[in-house]
Design a protein around this motif. Structure first.
Motif, PDB file in Angstrom:
ATOM      1  N   GLY A 338       1.342  15.184  42.247  1.00 39.25           N
ATOM      2  CA  GLY A 338       1.073  14.860  40.844  1.00 39.25           C
ATOM      3  C   GLY A 338       0.436  13.490  40.692  1.00 39.25           C
ATOM      4  O   GLY A 338      -0.483  13.304  39.882  1.00 39.25           O
ATOM      5  N   GLU A 339       0.911  12.516  41.464  1.00 39.15           N
ATOM      6  CA  GLU A 339       0.341  11.169  41.414  1.00 39.15           C
ATOM      7  C   GLU A 339      -1.074  11.143  41.965  1.00 39.15           C
ATOM      8  O   GLU A 339      -1.947  10.433  41.465  1.00 39.15           O
ATOM      9  CB  GLU A 339       1.233  10.204  42.197  1.00 39.15           C
ATOM     10  CG  GLU A 339       2.459   9.739  41.449  1.00 39.15           C
ATOM     11  CD  GLU A 339       2.090   8.831  40.282  1.00 39.15           C
ATOM     12  OE1 GLU A 339       1.466   7.777  40.514  1.00 39.15           O
ATOM     13  OE2 GLU A 339       2.414   9.181  39.143  1.00 39.15           O
ATOM     14  N   ILE A 340      -1.305  11.915  43.008  1.00 39.77           N
ATOM     15  CA  ILE A 340      -2.646  11.981  43.604  1.00 39.77           C
ATOM     16  C   ILE A 340      -3.642  12.550  42.592  1.00 39.77           C
ATOM     17  O   ILE A 340      -4.728  11.999  42.378  1.00 39.77           O
ATOM     18  CB  ILE A 340      -2.617  12.830  44.889  1.00 39.77           C
ATOM     19  CG1 ILE A 340      -1.745  12.160  45.957  1.00 39.77           C
ATOM     20  CG2 ILE A 340      -4.033  13.051  45.423  1.00 39.77           C
ATOM     21  CD1 ILE A 340      -1.403  13.058  47.130  1.00 39.77           C
ATOM     22  N   VAL A 341      -3.256  13.653  41.957  1.00 37.08           N
ATOM     23  CA  VAL A 341      -4.137  14.290  40.975  1.00 37.08           C
ATOM     24  C   VAL A 341      -4.326  13.387  39.758  1.00 37.08           C
ATOM     25  O   VAL A 341      -5.426  13.321  39.184  1.00 37.08           O
ATOM     26  CB  VAL A 341      -3.590  15.673  40.584  1.00 37.08           C
ATOM     27  CG1 VAL A 341      -4.384  16.262  39.422  1.00 37.08           C
ATOM     28  CG2 VAL A 341      -3.644  16.608  41.786  1.00 37.08           C
ATOM     29  N   ALA A 342      -3.288  12.651  39.384  1.00 36.52           N
ATOM     30  CA  ALA A 342      -3.422  11.710  38.263  1.00 36.52           C
ATOM     31  C   ALA A 342      -4.458  10.639  38.580  1.00 36.52           C
ATOM     32  O   ALA A 342      -5.234  10.226  37.707  1.00 36.52           O
ATOM     33  CB  ALA A 342      -2.072  11.068  37.950  1.00 36.52           C
ATOM     34  N   ALA A 343      -4.482  10.186  39.828  1.00 37.31           N
ATOM     35  CA  ALA A 343      -5.491   9.203  40.234  1.00 37.31           C
ATOM     36  C   ALA A 343      -6.887   9.788  40.139  1.00 37.31           C
ATOM     37  O   ALA A 343      -7.817   9.138  39.651  1.00 37.31           O
ATOM     38  CB  ALA A 343      -5.207   8.728  41.661  1.00 37.31           C
ATOM     39  N   PHE A 344      -7.051  11.030  40.594  1.00 44.47           N
ATOM     40  CA  PHE A 344      -8.362  11.691  40.504  1.00 44.47           C
ATOM     41  C   PHE A 344      -8.803  11.799  39.045  1.00 44.47           C
ATOM     42  O   PHE A 344      -9.983  11.590  38.724  1.00 44.47           O
ATOM     43  CB  PHE A 344      -8.306  13.075  41.153  1.00 44.47           C
ATOM     44  CG  PHE A 344      -8.640  13.085  42.618  1.00 44.47           C
ATOM     45  CD1 PHE A 344      -9.839  13.592  43.074  1.00 44.47           C
ATOM     46  CD2 PHE A 344      -7.749  12.570  43.541  1.00 44.47           C
ATOM     47  CE1 PHE A 344     -10.152  13.590  44.420  1.00 44.47           C
ATOM     48  CE2 PHE A 344      -8.040  12.568  44.901  1.00 44.47           C
ATOM     49  CZ  PHE A 344      -9.244  13.077  45.346  1.00 44.47           C
ATOM     50  N   ALA A 345      -7.880  12.136  38.163  1.00 39.69           N
ATOM     51  CA  ALA A 345      -8.221  12.287  36.745  1.00 39.69           C
ATOM     52  C   ALA A 345      -8.678  10.957  36.156  1.00 39.69           C
ATOM     53  O   ALA A 345      -9.667  10.897  35.414  1.00 39.69           O
ATOM     54  CB  ALA A 345      -7.019  12.832  35.976  1.00 39.69           C
ATOM     55  N   ARG A 346      -7.959   9.888  36.461  1.00 41.13           N
ATOM     56  CA  ARG A 346      -8.342   8.569  35.947  1.00 41.13           C
ATOM     57  C   ARG A 346      -9.695   8.141  36.507  1.00 41.13           C
ATOM     58  O   ARG A 346     -10.535   7.583  35.782  1.00 41.13           O
ATOM     59  CB  ARG A 346      -7.276   7.534  36.309  1.00 41.13           C
ATOM     60  CG  ARG A 346      -5.988   7.666  35.510  1.00 41.13           C
ATOM     61  CD  ARG A 346      -4.977   6.614  35.914  1.00 41.13           C
ATOM     62  NE  ARG A 346      -5.501   5.257  35.743  1.00 41.13           N
ATOM     63  CZ  ARG A 346      -4.873   4.166  36.160  1.00 41.13           C
ATOM     64  NH1 ARG A 346      -3.694   4.268  36.785  1.00 41.13           N
ATOM     65  NH2 ARG A 346      -5.410   2.971  35.977  1.00 41.13           N
ATOM     66  N   LEU A 347      -9.904   8.404  37.786  1.00 39.94           N
ATOM     67  CA  LEU A 347     -11.172   8.016  38.409  1.00 39.94           C
ATOM     68  C   LEU A 347     -12.326   8.873  37.893  1.00 39.94           C
ATOM     69  O   LEU A 347     -13.447   8.384  37.740  1.00 39.94           O
ATOM     70  CB  LEU A 347     -11.052   8.108  39.930  1.00 39.94           C
ATOM     71  CG  LEU A 347     -10.155   7.024  40.553  1.00 39.94           C
ATOM     72  CD1 LEU A 347      -9.795   7.369  41.990  1.00 39.94           C
ATOM     73  CD2 LEU A 347     -10.851   5.667  40.493  1.00 39.94           C
ATOM     74  N   ARG A 348     -12.062  10.138  37.607  1.00 36.88           N
ATOM     75  CA  ARG A 348     -13.110  10.993  37.043  1.00 36.88           C
ATOM     76  C   ARG A 348     -13.570  10.442  35.700  1.00 36.88           C
ATOM     77  O   ARG A 348     -14.770  10.431  35.393  1.00 36.88           O
ATOM     78  CB  ARG A 348     -12.595  12.420  36.872  1.00 36.88           C
ATOM     79  CG  ARG A 348     -13.671  13.400  36.389  1.00 36.88           C
ATOM     80  CD  ARG A 348     -13.088  14.771  36.080  1.00 36.88           C
ATOM     81  NE  ARG A 348     -12.314  15.296  37.181  1.00 36.88           N
ATOM     82  CZ  ARG A 348     -11.002  15.452  37.153  1.00 36.88           C
ATOM     83  NH1 ARG A 348     -10.302  15.141  36.062  1.00 36.88           N
ATOM     84  NH2 ARG A 348     -10.365  15.937  38.192  1.00 36.88           N
ATOM     85  N   ALA A 349     -12.636   9.972  34.904  1.00 33.01           N
ATOM     86  CA  ALA A 349     -12.985   9.407  33.596  1.00 33.01           C
ATOM     87  C   ALA A 349     -13.855   8.165  33.736  1.00 33.01           C
ATOM     88  O   ALA A 349     -14.614   7.831  32.817  1.00 33.01           O
ATOM     89  CB  ALA A 349     -11.709   9.072  32.820  1.00 33.01           C
ATOM     90  N   LEU A 350     -13.761   7.503  34.881  1.00 32.86           N
ATOM     91  CA  LEU A 350     -14.566   6.315  35.149  1.00 32.86           C
ATOM     92  C   LEU A 350     -15.859   6.645  35.893  1.00 32.86           C
ATOM     93  O   LEU A 350     -16.630   5.751  36.228  1.00 32.86           O
ATOM     94  CB  LEU A 350     -13.755   5.315  35.985  1.00 32.86           C
ATOM     95  CG  LEU A 350     -12.483   4.754  35.343  1.00 32.86           C
ATOM     96  CD1 LEU A 350     -11.681   3.966  36.367  1.00 32.86           C
ATOM     97  CD2 LEU A 350     -12.838   3.876  34.146  1.00 32.86           C
ATOM     98  N   GLY A 351     -16.063   7.926  36.181  1.00 35.55           N
ATOM     99  CA  GLY A 351     -17.226   8.328  36.964  1.00 35.55           C
ATOM    100  C   GLY A 351     -17.071   8.008  38.435  1.00 35.55           C
ATOM    101  O   GLY A 351     -18.064   7.860  39.153  1.00 35.55           O
TER     102      GLY A 351
END
Length: 398
Positions: A338-351
């Motif tokens: 869950g934490e790993i995917v949360a990081a991907f989501a935040r980074l996706r929002a930043l491009g």
């Protein structure tokens, strides 16, 4: 105002233009590597002897790159006069696993198979031969096309006084020469540094030694005997520099699970959410990380010394590496999906969404419990996040 047809044509032109621009600006990668988000799993001789575990991981759990560990580059022949590749697993068993996988895998999916060199306590390449000679030996060894490329995982040893606790200059040259030739021929080339071997949050000091103390301020009573001389000081930054930066590789898998890593310290001692640490690392690599002087004792050729240099590991080349069920969560970080995917989501929002994830090791999948499959849990977490995003889009559009 545009009619429907004109609007459709305009959007097609925008999409085509953006796609071409992205292709021109994106670092080129081997076509042998899946275009989807990478889910990389290491496998050893134990997995090679259990081909069904490979099929399960790739068909059911989303793994699309299997890295077979390990092979070694050494002297061979009657008098040690020939460069040789020696695998620690049965190559024929890997070929059989690939055959079974091909029978089950959806034709729309692609799975790459790489061979890793090195490993903890593994030998470094024998520098009696250079990268060109070893690459020729490797292509002959791989003449049946079992492997789509290589992964460099040269590490230290339990004995901190052993010769392989330094990534010697001649070994760096060999890795660089081999890798350039492999990429020119369309093979995949990956790097797998421990976090301390390429630390995006360090002070940037570079040494080729692999027997340093951790930079994070671990309490002495936590470390065995108050010491842990098994960390690095950004040795892989020098490898990457000599490769010409990230354009010289297809991906870089950072091992956040090395013993007493910075990631483990931040999450277990400081209480930093893993997602926050991963975002910091990815942003630092994307912004460009400055590295310092290579220790002169490790570099004899003045032309190869660098007083300082800057490296960018773009999201398209960055892979985040974790441990599965074997990790204790104290010395070795075990990443929560869950934490790993949360990081991907935040980074996706930043491009800045990374290229994918990696874990060590396929042999341990399901070893502690029938439902303890890290790859499956991670894939499920990604699917939940993707569905949540799709639901949000529908709600906004509605």
């Amino acid at each position: 105002p545009m009619d429907r047809r004109s609007l459709t044509l305009w959007w097609m032109w925008v999409a085509t233009t953006c796609s071409r621009a992205a292709q021109m600006s994106a670092p080129q990668c081997s076509t042998r590597l899946p275009s989807a988000r990478l889910s990389i799993a290491y496998a050893t001789d134990r997995t090679a002897n259990d081909p069904d575990s490979v099929v399960r991981a790739c068909v059911d759990h989303g793994v699309n790159v299997v890295v077979w560990a390990f092979a070694h580059l050494e002297r061979g022949g009657p008098d040690g006069a020939a460069p040789t590749v020696r695998a620690t697993f049965d190559v024929a068993a890997v070929a059989e696993a690939k055959r079974r996988l091909a029978e089950r895998l959806d034709p729309s999916r692609q799975v790459a198979h790489l061979v890793a060199f090195g490993g903890w306590n593994g030998p470094h390449p024998d520098t009696a031969f250079d990268g060109a000679e070893y690459y020729a030996a490797w292509t002959a060894w791989n003449r049946d096309g079992v492997f789509d490329g290589v992964d460099w995982d040269l590490e230290g040893r339990d004995d901190p006084t052993a010769p392989t606790t330094v990534l010697r200059e001649s070994v760096v040259d060999l890795v660089v020469d081999f890798s350039k030739r492999a990429r020119a021929d369309g093979y995949v080339v990956g790097l797998a540094p421990a976090e301390s071997y390429l630390d995006a949050l360090s002070d940037g000091a570079v040494s080729l030694s692999l027997n340093e103390q951790p930079l994070s301020p671990w309490p002495a009573d936590v470390l065995p005997g108050g010491t842990f001389p098994y960390a690095g000081r950004n040795a892989y930054a020098e490898v990457l520099r000599r490769l010409g930066g990230s354009d010289g590789i297809d991906f870089c898998s950072v091992q956040f699970y090395e013993g007493y890593s910075r990631a483990c310290f931040e999450t277990t001692r400081r209480g930093t959410p893993l997602s926050e640490h991963l975002v910091r690392v990815a942003r630092s690599f994307a912004d460009g990380k400055s590295f310092g002087v290579v220790h002169e004792a490790a570099v004899d050729d003045d032309s190869k010394k660098a007083s300082s240099f800057r490296l960018v590991v773009p999201p398209a080349k960055l892979v985040l590496g974790f441990a599965n069920g074997w990790a204790d969560g104290t010395k070795f970080l075990r990443g929560d999906p869950g934490e790993i995917v949360a990081a991907f989501a935040r980074l996706r929002a930043l491009g800045l969404e990374p290229r994918g994830t990696m874990f060590w090791v396929l042999d341990e999948e399901g070893a502690k419990a029938d439902d303890d499959f890290f790859a499956s849990q991670l894939e499920a977490a990604f699917l939940r996040e993707e569905r949540a995003r799709a639901t949000d889009r529908l709600a906004r559009d509605w």
